[in-house]
Write a protein that holds these residues in place. Structure first.
Motif, short mmCIF file in Angstrom:
data_model
loop_
_atom_site.label_atom_id
_atom_site.label_comp_id
_atom_site.label_asym_id
_atom_site.label_seq_id
_atom_site.Cartn_x
_atom_site.Cartn_y
_atom_site.Cartn_z
N GLY A 260 0.80 -1.21 0.00
CA GLY A 260 0.00 0.00 0.00
C GLY A 260 0.83 1.26 0.00
N GLY A 261 2.17 1.11 0.17
CA GLY A 261 3.02 2.29 0.09
C GLY A 261 3.08 2.78 -1.35
N LYS A 262 3.39 4.04 -1.52
CA LYS A 262 3.57 4.55 -2.87
C LYS A 262 4.83 3.94 -3.48
CE LYS A 262 1.27 8.99 -2.06
NZ LYS A 262 1.41 10.47 -2.06
N ALA A 263 5.00 4.14 -4.75
CA ALA A 263 6.16 3.55 -5.44
C ALA A 263 7.47 3.97 -4.78
CB ALA A 263 6.15 3.96 -6.90
N ARG B 115 -0.66 0.68 6.73
CA ARG B 115 -1.32 1.61 7.64
C ARG B 115 -2.74 1.87 7.14
NH1 ARG B 115 2.69 0.45 9.87
NH2 ARG B 115 4.21 1.77 10.98
N VAL B 116 -3.55 2.45 8.00
CA VAL B 116 -4.90 2.84 7.62
C VAL B 116 -4.83 4.26 7.05
CG1 VAL B 116 -7.23 3.35 8.45
CG2 VAL B 116 -5.97 1.38 9.37
N ASP B 117 -5.29 4.44 5.84
CA ASP B 117 -5.28 5.75 5.18
C ASP B 117 -6.54 6.51 5.57
OD1 ASP B 117 -5.30 7.93 3.50
OD2 ASP B 117 -4.76 6.81 1.70
N MET C 240 -4.94 -6.77 8.36
CA MET C 240 -4.90 -5.34 8.65
C MET C 240 -3.66 -5.07 9.50
SD MET C 240 -8.97 -4.45 9.35
CE MET C 240 -8.65 -2.67 9.35
N SER C 241 -3.18 -3.82 9.47
CA SER C 241 -1.95 -3.49 10.17
C SER C 241 -2.07 -2.14 10.86
CB SER C 241 -0.78 -3.46 9.18
OG SER C 241 0.42 -3.04 9.79
N GLU C 242 -1.55 -2.05 12.10
CA GLU C 242 -1.54 -0.81 12.88
C GLU C 242 -2.91 -0.13 12.90
OE1 GLU C 242 0.34 0.54 14.92
OE2 GLU C 242 2.38 -0.15 14.60
N ARG D 9 -0.10 8.06 11.54
CA ARG D 9 -1.21 7.17 11.23
C ARG D 9 -1.12 5.82 11.95
NH1 ARG D 9 -1.28 9.56 5.86
NH2 ARG D 9 -0.54 7.73 4.74
N LEU D 10 -0.61 5.83 13.17
CA LEU D 10 -0.69 4.63 13.99
C LEU D 10 -2.08 4.59 14.60
CD1 LEU D 10 2.78 4.80 15.74
CD2 LEU D 10 2.16 3.69 13.60
#
Length: 344
Positions: A98-101, A137-139, A165-167, A341-342
């Motif tokens: 889910g991170g950007k490039a 992370r949750v956006d 799901m994470s954090e 975003r934790l």
């Protein structure tokens, strides 16, 4: 000798049995000097070979686990499974993306989620099925329901099998699980990282039957007792940027926690590392400590740690330290938790 402690995962993966301790692969590649393949391969094999027949080892990787945020960690895995194809079915692969490039921040836009999943599968080159995908992370720009809904569509397309799901907060976990059964939720848990929301997530996951993958059960190595001063960290080590490590006052103060845990471990006749992992494992039937390791000896010590069952007295002693000892510094870079975003 095989491990004795095994569990089943949650949600759509509730039929899959894994070892009670998982294997984190991040630091094999997220370092200026990646660990040589042959050393990594032997460490991975050691953990998998310790599993009883029919039990998988949960491997945890990431789309961006490299100093340049590349897919180097997944490419390492692809080379491993090309060399040892028989290990593919003996492992359960969880990958966060889910991170950007170019790395962080995470964005859960439909376009980026598809890009991320595609990048993961491309890096694996068909050597291993992507068992579980989770956003790192949750956006806050997208609702949890929307994000999990998109991932659910990818499952239907056959891009991967299970959603994690994470954090995330307990509330987000509940919302996500209502859209699609969540197999596992990944959060940080250790004797120096049990926040109020940690307890909420643990309780909610138990209620929903979701497995908890508890990363950094050794406090990023601090709780092993082998890091005595800031200079013990390699020059380019990412931990040098974390509040609990970089602040001299916090560092020295937090060593007291290690000393107190070491006293309990010595009475039991085990290392502080094993005590910490055993304690995290004891927090729930579906709680899976996720320590990282690049070497056989440490991997085996970690893998067998859940078998070191704590007595009530020993567990109470650890809780007494946690409840009466204030850890100085936050879990990351000193930023407000909402900014990083934790607990999204």
């Amino acid at each position: 000798m095989t491990v004795q402690s095994v569990i089943t995962l949650g949600g759509t993966a509730s039929h899959i049995t894994v070892g009670k301790v998982a294997h984190g692969l991040m630091m094999m590649t997220w370092t200026p000097n990646p660990v040589p393949d042959e050393i990594c391969f032997e460490a991975i094999k050691a953990g998998v070979d310790a599993m009883p027949s029919g039990v998988k080892m949960l491997l945890n990787s990431g789309e961006f686990y490299a100093v340049d945020f590349s897919t180097a960690n997944l490419e390492l895995l692809a080379r491993f499974f090309e060399k040892y194809p028989e290990y593919a079915e003996r492992t359960f692969l969880s990958v966060k993306g889910g991170g950007k490039a170019e790395g962080f921040p995470v964005t859960d836009s439909p376009e980026n989620l598809r890009r991320s999943v595609t990048a993961v599968n491309t890096a694996l080159r068909g050597t291993k099925r992507l068992d579980l995908f989770e956003c790192a992370r949750v956006d806050p720009n997208y609702s949890v329901e929307q994000t999990i809904g998109i991932l659910s569509g990818f499952v239907k397309e056959g891009l991967f099998d299970h959603i994690g799901m994470s954090e995330c907060s307990a509330e987000s976990l509940r919302k996500g699980n209502a859209v699609h059964p969540i197999a596992a939720v990944e959060i940080e848990v250790s004797p120096w990282s049990i926040e109020p929301e940690t307890k909420n997530v643990l309780k909610t996951a138990e209620e929903l039957g979701v497995a908890v993958v508890a990363y950094s059960p050794l406090g990023r190595g601090f709780l092993t007792g082998q890091i005595k001063k800031f200079e013990d960290l390699p020059e380019a080590d990412v931990r040098r940027h974390l509040t609990r490590f970089r602040n001299p006052e916090y560092f020295q103060h937090n060593l007291i926690l290690v000393d107190k845990l070491t006293e309990i471990a010595q009475k039991k006749g085990i290392t502080t590392s094993r005590l910490s992992i055993a304690f995290v494992s004891s927090l729930g039937d579906k709680v899976i400590p996720l320590p990282g390791s690049s070497h056989v000896k440490r991997t085996l010590e970690n893998t067998y740690s859940a078998d070191a069952k704590l007595t009530k007295e020993e567990s109470d002693a650890v809780w007494e330290i946690i409840n009466n000892y204030e850890v100085k510094g936050d879990r990351y870079h000193g930023a407000d938790p909402k900014a990083s975003r934790l607990w999204g």
